[in-house]
Structures are given as C-alpha cells and as structure tokens.
Design an enzyme around this catalytic site. Structure first.
Site, PDB file in Angstrom:
ATOM      1  N   ASP A 181       2.529  22.897 -33.339  1.00  0.00           N
ATOM      2  CA  ASP A 181       1.330  23.420 -32.690  1.00  0.00           C
ATOM      3  C   ASP A 181       0.091  22.638 -33.150  1.00  0.00           C
ATOM      4  OD1 ASP A 181       0.371  25.708 -31.020  1.00  0.00           O
ATOM      5  OD2 ASP A 181      -0.785  26.179 -32.815  1.00  0.00           O
TER       6      ASP A 181
ATOM      7  N   HIS B 138       2.872  27.209 -21.427  1.00  0.00           N
ATOM      8  CA  HIS B 138       2.366  28.581 -21.482  1.00  0.00           C
ATOM      9  C   HIS B 138       0.849  28.663 -21.603  1.00  0.00           C
ATOM     10  CE1 HIS B 138       2.624  27.081 -25.493  1.00  0.00           C
ATOM     11  NE2 HIS B 138       1.905  28.085 -25.940  1.00  0.00           N
ATOM     12  N   ASP B 139       0.187  27.522 -21.636  1.00  0.00           N
ATOM     13  CA  ASP B 139      -1.277  27.526 -21.743  1.00  0.00           C
ATOM     14  C   ASP B 139      -1.962  27.057 -20.470  1.00  0.00           C
ATOM     15  OD1 ASP B 139      -1.312  28.308 -24.463  1.00  0.00           O
ATOM     16  OD2 ASP B 139      -0.972  26.242 -25.100  1.00  0.00           O
TER      17      ASP B 139
ATOM     18  N   ASP C  11       9.088  26.384 -32.522  1.00  0.00           N
ATOM     19  CA  ASP C  11       7.668  26.090 -32.614  1.00  0.00           C
ATOM     20  C   ASP C  11       7.286  26.187 -34.080  1.00  0.00           C
ATOM     21  OD1 ASP C  11       4.891  26.000 -31.566  1.00  0.00           O
ATOM     22  OD2 ASP C  11       5.836  26.788 -29.757  1.00  0.00           O
TER      23      ASP C  11
ATOM     24  N   GLU D 152       2.178  18.782 -30.403  1.00  0.00           N
ATOM     25  CA  GLU D 152       1.278  19.220 -29.328  1.00  0.00           C
ATOM     26  C   GLU D 152      -0.074  18.566 -29.602  1.00  0.00           C
ATOM     27  OE1 GLU D 152      -0.922  23.110 -27.410  1.00  0.00           O
ATOM     28  OE2 GLU D 152      -0.877  22.774 -29.563  1.00  0.00           O
TER      29      GLU D 152
HETATM   30  C1  NOJ Z   1      -1.616  25.967 -28.887  1.00  0.00           C
HETATM   31  C2  NOJ Z   1      -0.653  26.954 -28.320  1.00  0.00           C
HETATM   32  O1  NOJ Z   1       0.090  26.333 -27.295  1.00  0.00           O
HETATM   33  C3  NOJ Z   1      -1.475  28.136 -27.817  1.00  0.00           C
HETATM   34  O2  NOJ Z   1      -0.690  29.029 -27.072  1.00  0.00           O
HETATM   35  C4  NOJ Z   1      -2.087  28.809 -29.012  1.00  0.00           C
HETATM   36  O3  NOJ Z   1      -2.917  29.860 -28.577  1.00  0.00           O
HETATM   37  C5  NOJ Z   1      -2.912  27.811 -29.824  1.00  0.00           C
HETATM   38  N1  NOJ Z   1      -2.233  26.578 -30.040  1.00  0.00           N
HETATM   39  C6  NOJ Z   1      -3.255  28.388 -31.168  1.00  0.00           C
HETATM   40  O4  NOJ Z   1      -2.110  28.377 -31.980  1.00  0.00           O
END
Ligand code: NOJ
Length: 530
Positions: A202, A326-327, A100, A265
């Site tokens: 990210d 994970h989000d 990442d 992302e």
């Molecule tokens: C996206 C990430 O997937 C998430 O987990 C993170 O909190 C935010 N970006 C901030 O970096």
C-alpha cells in the site's frame, strides 16, 4: 526459445475486495471461507493469482487499511485456519495468493501506537511521527491529509501532534526508525513462511516524508480538484529518494523465498514510477502501472502512453497494466459496456502482467450510492468533495438470486439493479457474454507465449484505432482495437491471417487479407500467417 519467465510474469492477477467477493455466513460481508468456495471460479476463468485487499484485525476506519495486528485475521473475515485452508486450496489448484501489506500507517488501535502515544519517553514514541506545535501555536506545518483536512492530529495527553497522511485513525509510522523496519519485515516473513506468494504494498511511495518537515507549497485550487489520491502527490513531500533503500530491503526479504512477488501501489508520473524497479532491479518486481486508469479513452493518447512506457522501462523491468481497483470508478462506467469489452482485450493482450478487478470480467459497473447511504468511512470524513469509493465495491454478482449468490443475508452495499442478467451463472452459459469473452482471451493468452511473454511492437493506426503486434519467433498476433463507436477500415498491406477472438460478434476463423473492416467498439486478435 523464449527465456524462462516467472509465474507472475506469465500470469494474470485478480484483485479481490474481501468484503465483496463472497459471504459464507450470511452477515452480508464477504469472508475467507467465501473466497475458498469460489476458488473453482478463478481456476475456471484462468487467472494465476488472487490478490486480497487487507484481511487483518482492524477497527475498519478505512475498511482494513488501518491495521491493528499485522499477523492476525479479522474475525469478520475468518480465522488463521481459514487462511491456511485458503492457501492450501489455492496452491492445490496452481493459484497463487498475494496479500496486501499496509506498512505506511497502522491503526490508532495498534498496540504500537497505543504505546507510542502513552508518553513522550515511551520506547515506541519514535515509531510514529510526533512533532511540537508550530511557534504560532498551530500544527507543525501545512501538510494536508489525502482524506480531507490537515494531516496533523493534536494529542492532548502528551502535548504534541502526530502525522497521518490519511485518516487521523491511521497514524503514519516512522520508517526512519530501524525497529519499525525490522518489525514490518518480521510481519512479511510471518506470511511468507505460511506460504503467501507475494505482497501488494500500500502507498509504497509514501513511506518516507521530508525529514525536515518543511512546509509544502500550497496546491493551486484548480489542481486540488483532481482525484484525492493524486492530490497526495502534491499535498505532501513524499517520494523521498531514501524510500528506494526501504524498497530494496523489502525486496531482500522476498528474495530469501522462492518466486515471491513484490508489487508497489504507486501513483507517480512515469519517470518517478519507474525508479521503483530499483537500481539493477533490486526494487519492486512490479510498480503498479495505473496509466490506463487516469487517461482519456483515446486511441492516440493510449498508444503514446504504451509506447512511452515500453520505451522507458529499465533493463529487466517487467511491465504491468491495471484497469481498475477498489479506489477508482469501474472501467464499464468510465468507458461504457461495449468499450469495456475492448478494454479487457487490451488489458489481456498488452505486454506485461495484467491485474483484473473482481467483477470487471462480468461488465459490473459502479452502483450509485447516495452520500447518506455511503459505507466507506472515508466518505463520511470528507466534507469538501465526494470520494465515492462505494460504487466500485458492491458485491460480486454470482447468480440471479436475491443476494446475487453473494450472501443469504443483507449485502453490506446494494447490488446492481441489473445483477439478474450480469452475473457469473448467466454469463458462463452465454458464449457472447463479457465473461465468456474474457475467458476466451485468457485461454488464448495461456496457450500462446506470444501473447503472454512475447515482444510488443507498435503498428501504425489512425483515428480511433489502436494496433500492435505480439510475437515470439514466427508466431505473430496482430491486435486491432476500435476505441470508437463507428466502424472503420484498417489497411494493413503486409498482413494476412485469421481472427482468433473478437469482442463484439463471433468472428473466430474469419480470414484477414490486407484490409480489415472493424466494427465500432470492436477488438480483434488476429493470428498472422507468414
Ligand atoms: C491506498 C488504498 O488502495 C486505499 O484503499 C486506502 O484507503 C489508502 N491506500 C490508505 O491506506
């Protein structure tokens, strides 16, 4: 002959949330030596690459998405030696390793920010986004933070505000500053030189903000109830046209190495998302396609989305699909266990690179975690609504033992109540388990070019059924998925063949002749005969 394809086009990516994959030292938190111990599993499952969420030094305000050193390893996860062993061990098995990269913001504890905040004339002041207060005395503008509250933090010492799209402990870098760019590209080279096979970047679309820092139209309250990550889209003027120059520069860094992959992302509507492939393909190799995460589990809606995506991809743009991360709530919790099996078949047979989220192959579901017991520091920051990311981050379920084979200590998040039945050891032995199903589909996909790199052709289907063909020359597969719970008939006057994989009951070898009876929650991969 199929044109030559690169590993990340043929391959399957498996996302590891490192806190949760495998703990090697009994502290209840996953680590790199733990991942090394489980490499055999990834080879057995048949995936091609592991993407590991951040493992860098960090105060863990956002569990590693607040980096304080881009070229180190957090001691909780291990050492640089562990990383080198991980890379070597993975590569020996033919597995690639994707890291990442979190370039949009650092941790407030990063030495860059410490210098930047030390005085207004520090050479690193311009590395971050500092602004005077608004003439009315408040913050410079009305931008909001994704993680709750305003996006500006007052700094007493230097008498200015700094901008943070996420937590105040995550100040945003100023990507218009060439030194910032150069430093981040150096960090990328550091890892690429060590043998890392790619990056998942990210919030790629958030690197640049409106240069003039203009107020943003306020979000209507009804819209602001959607997922906080999506609210970011509307809360601040991001996705600036110049961001594509930066993505192209990142791509140039990658292109100096052989076969490395750049993944972005990006949560944006399709037209905007596709722009991240870049002009003439000089952008991200794969802007993550999250459509399946956000949309209703409805055959017609999904069919339209697949066809629209296929139809709009730019020349040479390689597709990809993501079902979970994970989000977001796990797929088994979003659609139920039976449909999770159908969704796995969809993910692994659509055209494009699939990204699997750890544990989804077992049917792992969200584990309810009360607000009082939440671990995600972000959860504690949000007062307006529950962000709730802990439920999808619980420890990987390896066996039926007390720590589920994840830890000998106290796991950092509770295990699912049903981990004794839903785990790798039990499911590996059970030919009807979700894990065995995923492995069978993966095995077939690896053996058949049609399923990995073959063409995609939509096929008419109605009701809850979704059907499409994957083909290379005369090798043709029909995939029929029942997204509903009731049996249905699928009339296919031109099709004859035999079932290769079925999601519900074993039907391998069943002949198919023009008409298919497809059970509720069933998906079939059928090899067609001429
Ligand atoms: C996206 C990430 O997937 C998430 O987990 C993170 O909190 C935010 N970006 C901030 O970096």
């Amino acid at each position: 002959m199929t044109e030559p394809h690169l590993w990340w086009q043929r391959g399957i990516i498996y996302q590891i949330y490192p806190r949760s994959l495998m703990d090697s030292n009994g502290d209840g938190i996953g680590d790199l030596p733990g991942i090394i111990r489980r490499l055999e599993y990834f080879s057995w499952l048949g995936v091609d690459a592991i993407w590991i969420s951040p493992i860098y030094p960090s105060p863990m305000a956002d569990f590693g998405y607040d980096v304080s050193d881009y070229t180190g390893i957090h001691p909780m996860f291990g050492t640089m030696d562990d990383m080198d062993h991980l890379l070597a061990g993975a590569h020996e098995r033919g597995l690639r390793v994707i890291l990442d990269l979190v370039p949009c913001h650092t941790s407030e504890a990063h030495p860059w920010f410490e210098q930047s905040r030390s005085s207004c004339d520090n050479p690193k002041r311009d590395w971050y986004l500092w602004r005077d207060s608004h003439p009315d005395g408040g913050p410079p503008n009305n931008w909001k933070s994704v993680f709750g509250g305003g996006a500006w933090e007052w700094d007493e010492r230097t008498g200015q505000y700094y901008y943070h799209a996420f937590l105040k402990q995550q100040p945003d870098l100023n990507w218009r500053n060439p030194q910032v760019r150069a430093s981040m590209y150096d960090a990328m080279k550091f890892w690429l030189d060590r043998g890392v096979d790619g990056f998942r970047v990210d919030v790629m679309w958030n690197l640049l903000k409106d240069e003039k820092f203009r107020d943003h139209p306020l979000i209507p309250p009804s819209r602001s109830e959607q997922s906080p990550l999506l609210t970011l889209l509307e809360a601040i003027p991001i996705d600036q046209p110049e961001v594509h120059e930066i993505v192209a520069e990142m791509r140039q860094v990658m292109d100096r190495y052989r076969e490395r992959v750049l993944i972005g992302e990006i949560y944006l509507p399709l037209e905007k998302l596709l722009a991240y492939y870049g002009i003439d393909g000089c952008g991200a190799h794969m802007p993550f396609n999250f459509q399946l995460i956000g949309m209703p589990w409805d055959a017609r809606v999904i069919e339209a989305a697949i066809n629209r995506y296929e139809g709009m991809l730019p020349e040479g743009g390689w597709p990809n699909w993501v079902l979970g991360n994970h989000d977001n709530s796990r797929i088994a919790s979003r659609v139920g266990q039976a449909q999770a099996r159908v969704s796995a078949m969809m993910l692994l047979t659509l055209r494009g690179t699939p990204t699997m989220y750890y544990g989804d192959e077992l049917g792992m579901h969200d584990v309810p975690i009360t607000r009082e017991n939440s671990q995600d520091p972000v959860e504690k920051n949000i007062t307006e609504a529950s962000f709730g990311r802990d439920p999808e981050r619980t420890p990987m379920q390896w066996n039926s033992g007390p720590g589920a084979g994840f830890t000998t200590g106290e796991p950092w998040l509770p295990l699912a109540d049903d981990h004794q039945v839903l785990n790798v050891e039990v499911e590996r032995k059970d030919p009807d388990s979700m894990l065995s199903l995923c492995r069978r589909i993966i095995e077939l996909r690896r053996a058949e070019d049609a399923l990995s790199v073959g063409n995609y052709a939509p096929v008419r289907a109605t009701g809850d059924l979704l059907a499409y063909i994957r083909e290379v020359k005369s090798r043709r597969f029909l995939i029929v998925l029942n997204l509903g719970h009731h049996a249905a008939n699928y009339e296919c006057p031109d099709f004859k063949g035999r079932v290769m994989v079925a999601t519900r009951i074993r039907k391998e070898g069943f002949p198919v002749d023009r008409r298919i009876e497809i059970g509720g929650d069933e998906g079939l991969v059928i090899l067609l005969e001429d």
